[in-house]
Design a protein around this motif. Structure first.
Motif, PDB file in Angstrom:
ATOM      1  N   HIS A  79      43.495  56.584  24.329  1.00 17.04           N
ATOM      2  CA  HIS A  79      42.087  56.654  23.716  1.00 17.04           C
ATOM      3  C   HIS A  79      41.064  57.085  24.795  1.00 17.04           C
ATOM      4  CE1 HIS A  79      43.247  54.302  19.884  1.00 17.04           C
ATOM      5  NE2 HIS A  79      43.516  55.677  19.583  1.00 17.04           N
ATOM      6  N   ALA A  80      41.302  56.153  25.858  1.00 16.98           N
ATOM      7  CA  ALA A  80      40.248  56.452  27.103  1.00 16.98           C
ATOM      8  C   ALA A  80      40.574  57.613  27.581  1.00 16.98           C
ATOM      9  CB  ALA A  80      40.720  55.325  28.157  1.00 16.98           C
ATOM     10  N   ARG A  81      41.623  58.486  27.585  1.00  9.43           N
ATOM     11  CA  ARG A  81      42.099  59.783  28.107  1.00  9.43           C
ATOM     12  C   ARG A  81      41.160  60.508  27.256  1.00  9.43           C
ATOM     13  NH1 ARG A  81      46.560  59.174  28.878  1.00  9.43           N
ATOM     14  NH2 ARG A  81      47.410  60.116  26.731  1.00  9.43           N
ATOM     15  N   PHE A  82      41.265  60.650  26.053  1.00  8.83           N
ATOM     16  CA  PHE A  82      40.761  61.390  24.995  1.00  8.83           C
ATOM     17  C   PHE A  82      39.313  61.595  25.110  1.00  8.83           C
ATOM     18  CE2 PHE A  82      38.679  61.791  21.054  1.00  8.83           C
ATOM     19  CZ  PHE A  82      39.050  63.080  20.715  1.00  8.83           C
ATOM     20  N   VAL A  83      38.720  60.223  25.311  1.00  9.34           N
ATOM     21  CA  VAL A  83      37.217  60.139  25.736  1.00  9.34           C
ATOM     22  C   VAL A  83      36.649  60.992  26.929  1.00  9.34           C
ATOM     23  CG1 VAL A  83      35.078  58.568  25.970  1.00  9.34           C
ATOM     24  CG2 VAL A  83      36.934  58.028  24.325  1.00  9.34           C
ATOM     25  N   TRP A  84      37.579  60.593  28.071  1.00  7.80           N
ATOM     26  CA  TRP A  84      37.255  61.117  29.312  1.00  7.80           C
ATOM     27  C   TRP A  84      37.294  62.719  29.349  1.00  7.80           C
ATOM     28  CZ3 TRP A  84      36.376  58.813  34.167  1.00  7.80           C
ATOM     29  CH2 TRP A  84      36.336  59.818  35.238  1.00  7.80           C
ATOM     30  N   ASN A  85      38.161  63.268  28.839  1.00  6.40           N
ATOM     31  CA  ASN A  85      38.406  64.686  29.062  1.00  6.40           C
ATOM     32  C   ASN A  85      37.248  65.420  28.358  1.00  6.40           C
ATOM     33  OD1 ASN A  85      40.703  64.571  30.526  1.00  6.40           O
ATOM     34  ND2 ASN A  85      42.044  64.570  28.800  1.00  6.40           N
ATOM     35  N   PRO A  86      37.058  65.132  27.172  1.00  7.92           N
ATOM     36  CA  PRO A  86      35.855  65.942  26.515  1.00  7.92           C
ATOM     37  C   PRO A  86      34.553  65.770  27.377  1.00  7.92           C
ATOM     38  CG  PRO A  86      36.937  64.835  24.794  1.00  7.92           C
ATOM     39  CD  PRO A  86      37.700  64.490  25.950  1.00  7.92           C
ATOM     40  N   ALA A  87      34.268  64.470  28.035  1.00 10.00           N
ATOM     41  CA  ALA A  87      33.097  64.321  28.938  1.00 10.00           C
ATOM     42  C   ALA A  87      33.218  65.312  30.011  1.00 10.00           C
ATOM     43  CB  ALA A  87      32.916  62.800  29.315  1.00 10.00           C
ATOM     44  N   VAL A  88      34.328  65.274  30.506  1.00  6.25           N
ATOM     45  CA  VAL A  88      34.513  66.235  31.874  1.00  6.25           C
ATOM     46  C   VAL A  88      34.254  67.861  31.300  1.00  6.25           C
ATOM     47  CG1 VAL A  88      36.263  67.276  33.411  1.00  6.25           C
ATOM     48  CG2 VAL A  88      36.146  64.920  32.829  1.00  6.25           C
ATOM     49  N   GLU A  89      34.489  68.235  30.021  1.00  2.87           N
ATOM     50  CA  GLU A  89      34.400  69.695  29.503  1.00  2.87           C
ATOM     51  C   GLU A  89      33.098  69.903  29.293  1.00  2.87           C
ATOM     52  OE1 GLU A  89      36.524  72.525  26.345  1.00  2.87           O
ATOM     53  OE2 GLU A  89      36.727  70.225  26.046  1.00  2.87           O
ATOM     54  N   GLN A  90      32.260  68.857  29.037  1.00  2.00           N
ATOM     55  CA  GLN A  90      30.940  69.002  28.417  1.00  2.00           C
ATOM     56  C   GLN A  90      30.128  69.375  29.763  1.00  2.00           C
ATOM     57  OE1 GLN A  90      29.743  65.780  26.492  1.00  2.00           O
ATOM     58  NE2 GLN A  90      29.334  66.566  24.569  1.00  2.00           N
ATOM     59  N   HIS A  91      30.385  68.480  30.753  1.00  2.00           N
ATOM     60  CA  HIS A  91      29.440  68.868  32.076  1.00  2.00           C
ATOM     61  C   HIS A  91      30.100  70.057  32.831  1.00  2.00           C
ATOM     62  CE1 HIS A  91      27.294  65.030  32.879  1.00  2.00           C
ATOM     63  NE2 HIS A  91      27.501  64.767  31.602  1.00  2.00           N
ATOM     64  N   ALA A  92      31.267  70.329  32.649  1.00  2.00           N
ATOM     65  CA  ALA A  92      31.637  71.539  33.367  1.00  2.00           C
ATOM     66  C   ALA A  92      31.146  72.761  32.536  1.00  2.00           C
ATOM     67  CB  ALA A  92      33.348  71.513  33.327  1.00  2.00           C
ATOM     68  N   CYS A  93      31.145  72.926  31.292  1.00  2.00           N
ATOM     69  CA  CYS A  93      30.542  73.923  30.648  1.00  2.00           C
ATOM     70  C   CYS A  93      29.018  74.181  30.454  1.00  2.00           C
ATOM     71  CB  CYS A  93      31.233  74.182  29.333  1.00  2.00           C
ATOM     72  SG  CYS A  93      32.915  74.230  29.415  1.00  2.00           S
ATOM     73  N   TRP A  94      28.368  72.816  30.937  1.00  2.00           N
ATOM     74  CA  TRP A  94      27.024  72.655  30.780  1.00  2.00           C
ATOM     75  C   TRP A  94      26.266  73.825  31.673  1.00  2.00           C
ATOM     76  CZ3 TRP A  94      25.648  70.326  26.513  1.00  2.00           C
ATOM     77  CH2 TRP A  94      24.423  69.968  26.216  1.00  2.00           C
ATOM     78  N   ARG A  95      25.067  74.610  31.167  1.00  2.00           N
ATOM     79  CA  ARG A  95      24.264  75.377  31.891  1.00  2.00           C
ATOM     80  C   ARG A  95      22.738  74.847  32.007  1.00  2.00           C
ATOM     81  NH1 ARG A  95      26.312  79.127  28.047  1.00  2.00           N
ATOM     82  NH2 ARG A  95      24.264  79.540  27.236  1.00  2.00           N
ATOM     83  N   PRO A  96      22.345  75.292  33.163  1.00  2.00           N
ATOM     84  CA  PRO A  96      20.880  74.666  33.437  1.00  2.00           C
ATOM     85  C   PRO A  96      19.890  75.136  32.449  1.00  2.00           C
ATOM     86  CG  PRO A  96      21.609  75.641  35.455  1.00  2.00           C
ATOM     87  CD  PRO A  96      22.640  75.908  34.298  1.00  2.00           C
ATOM     88  N   ASP A  97      19.986  76.230  31.548  1.00  2.00           N
ATOM     89  CA  ASP A  97      19.022  76.650  30.638  1.00  2.00           C
ATOM     90  C   ASP A  97      19.066  75.881  29.404  1.00  2.00           C
ATOM     91  OD1 ASP A  97      21.545  77.656  29.914  1.00  2.00           O
ATOM     92  OD2 ASP A  97      20.866  79.419  29.167  1.00  2.00           O
ATOM     93  N   ARG A  98      20.041  74.973  29.220  1.00  2.48           N
ATOM     94  CA  ARG A  98      20.156  74.061  28.080  1.00  2.48           C
ATOM     95  C   ARG A  98      19.451  72.737  28.328  1.00  2.48           C
ATOM     96  NH1 ARG A  98      26.733  74.434  26.715  1.00  2.48           N
ATOM     97  NH2 ARG A  98      26.661  76.652  25.955  1.00  2.48           N
ATOM     98  N   GLY A  99      19.131  72.613  29.380  1.00  2.00           N
ATOM     99  CA  GLY A  99      18.331  71.208  29.847  1.00  2.00           C
ATOM    100  C   GLY A  99      19.402  70.208  30.510  1.00  2.00           C
ATOM    101  N   PRO A 100      19.020  68.919  30.644  1.00  2.00           N
ATOM    102  CA  PRO A 100      19.921  68.035  31.168  1.00  2.00           C
ATOM    103  C   PRO A 100      21.273  68.048  30.539  1.00  2.00           C
ATOM    104  CG  PRO A 100      17.905  67.078  30.055  1.00  2.00           C
ATOM    105  CD  PRO A 100      17.874  68.411  29.888  1.00  2.00           C
ATOM    106  N   ALA A 101      22.416  67.639  31.182  1.00  4.61           N
ATOM    107  CA  ALA A 101      23.628  67.211  30.541  1.00  4.61           C
ATOM    108  C   ALA A 101      23.662  66.223  29.931  1.00  4.61           C
ATOM    109  CB  ALA A 101      24.492  67.265  31.551  1.00  4.61           C
ATOM    110  N   PRO A 102      24.458  65.893  28.924  1.00  2.06           N
ATOM    111  CA  PRO A 102      24.362  64.728  28.090  1.00  2.06           C
ATOM    112  C   PRO A 102      24.567  63.246  28.811  1.00  2.06           C
ATOM    113  CG  PRO A 102      25.837  66.366  27.021  1.00  2.06           C
ATOM    114  CD  PRO A 102      25.376  66.758  28.368  1.00  2.06           C
ATOM    115  N   ARG A 103      24.042  62.317  28.703  1.00  5.14           N
ATOM    116  CA  ARG A 103      23.988  61.033  29.508  1.00  5.14           C
ATOM    117  C   ARG A 103      24.916  60.156  28.707  1.00  5.14           C
ATOM    118  NH1 ARG A 103      20.654  61.212  33.908  1.00  5.14           N
ATOM    119  NH2 ARG A 103      19.047  62.784  34.137  1.00  5.14           N
ATOM    120  N   PHE A 104      24.825  58.926  29.244  1.00  5.34           N
ATOM    121  CA  PHE A 104      25.849  58.090  28.710  1.00  5.34           C
ATOM    122  C   PHE A 104      25.359  57.647  27.449  1.00  5.34           C
ATOM    123  CE2 PHE A 104      26.678  53.264  28.245  1.00  5.34           C
ATOM    124  CZ  PHE A 104      28.092  53.303  28.058  1.00  5.34           C
TER     125      PHE A 104
END
Length: 366
Positions: free
Chosen positions: A22-47
């Motif tokens: 479960h911890a790994r399942f939560v961690w990996n999408p968080a990594v993917e979100q920040h890796a795919c985020w672009r500056p034109d979308r605004g700030p990346a999702p926070r905690f």
């Protein structure tokens, strides 16, 4: 972190593995979100935003909802701490976690009653959704520990580590100073003339890695035989790592107790151990030789020794500029490349001072 060997039952081990998943399942999408985020979308999702997304995911998936929300939220908390360290320039960017390699989770808000001692060598820790899990009581659990981390290493061993700031070792008050030169042939050469070496595998054990790797190459992927060989390799590497860590702990404690000031060279170990492969356009040179040097540096625990010295003797560790220390005479200060006769001998061409080359560098750090 004060670590202990965890001893779960087979049923508890399956529950702990679910927490790790479960911890790994939560961690990996968080990594993917920040890796795919672009500056034109605004700030990346926070905690806080990712916690809301986790709440929605738990409502949609029963298997995730059956797990501990503490484990899953702390995985997000760990990710944002890792991102903060990355932006601060102290760590690399967080990467994906892989099953079988990155197994672990963290529990916070630990109460005094969540850890207890049941016998001379056995203690128990309360894990959410699992219950009381036994661990080996090798030393007292630190007072005031508010969180702990459960991990499974590649050798199949479970550990629990309690987070607590240890008390520093008091200075002896003798005014003595020592210089520590870290090397590959000699792990730590002291200005007192002592030569210390980190223990590794014994002579009878050094032939096993190559033999096991050949056996691994012949094993079919996904087979039970391949899994057994990989486990044997992991146990051998864990044995070597445990010996090196034990040496680091004992050596750093001894130095902190004996000397008021400890001098070390200010080395960029991450840069020194970087791969020399280069790229397709600009390939590296002497790649195999550099890889062997990197392994030697890491096997001698350069970074771990200084890190533990700074923990045990805060404010008493002095970092010295390492430039020209291999050519400089610690007796007269003359700088000459000819004075370094060999890897092990330093003989000054001016004053005739002769000493072990590593000890000469240690004298300049003291």
């Amino acid at each position: 972190m004060t670590r202990y060997r965890l001893q779960p039952t087979p049923v508890q081990e399956q529950a702990l593995l679910q927490h790790c998943g479960h911890a790994r399942f939560v961690w990996n999408p968080a990594v993917e979100q920040h890796a795919c985020w672009r500056p034109d979308r605004g700030p990346a999702p926070r905690f806080a935003e990712q916690c809301r997304q986790l709440t929605q995911a738990r409502a949609e998936h029963a298997w995730l909802r059956a797990g501990s929300v503490t484990v899953q939220q702390q995985a997000l908390k760990d990710f944002h701490q890792a991102m903060g360290n990355f932006f601060a320039g102290t760590h690399r960017r967080p990467t994906w976690r892989k099953a079988g390699r990155h197994e672990g989770f963290r529990i916070v808000a630990v109460k005094p009653g969540d850890v207890r001692r049941v016998s001379r060598r056995v203690g128990q820790v309360k894990v959410p959704k699992v219950g009381w899990v036994r661990f080996r009581w090798s030393r007292p659990v630190p007072d005031g520990a508010k969180s702990y981390r459960v991990t499974l290493d590649r050798a199949g061993r479970w550990h629990v580590a309690f987070a607590a700031i240890p008390d520093p070792i008091p200075a002896p008050g003798t005014g003595k100073a020592v210089g520590v030169d870290r090397g590959v042939a000699v792990s730590a050469a002291l200005s007192t003339g002592d030569l210390l070496n980190a223990p590794g595998l014994q002579e009878s054990e050094r032939v096993r890695p190559a033999r096991l790797l050949r056996r691994l190459a012949r094993a079919q992927r996904g087979s039970k035989r391949r899994a057994r060989v990989k486990a044997a390799i992991a146990r051998l590497k864990a044995r070597e790592t445990d010996r090196r860590k034990d040496w680091i702990e004992k050596t750093s404690t001894d130095l902190a107790r004996r000397f008021d000031v400890i001098g070390v060279e200010d080395l960029n170990i991450a840069g020194m151990t970087r791969s020399a492969r280069g790229s397709v356009e600009v390939p590296g040179r002497n790649v195999r030789q550099k890889a062997g040097l990197n392994r030697g540096i890491l096997a001698n625990g350069w970074g771990g020794l200084v890190r533990r010295l700074e923990h045990k003797a805060p404010g008493r560790v002095v970092k010295v500029d390492p430039r020209y220390t291999s050519r400089t005479c610690s007796a007269c200060g003359h700088v000459a490349g000819e004075s370094r006769e060999s890897q092990a001998v330093f003989s000054c061409v001016v004053c005739g001072f002769e000493v072990n080359a590593d000890v000469n560098r240690g004298l300049q750090c003291s």
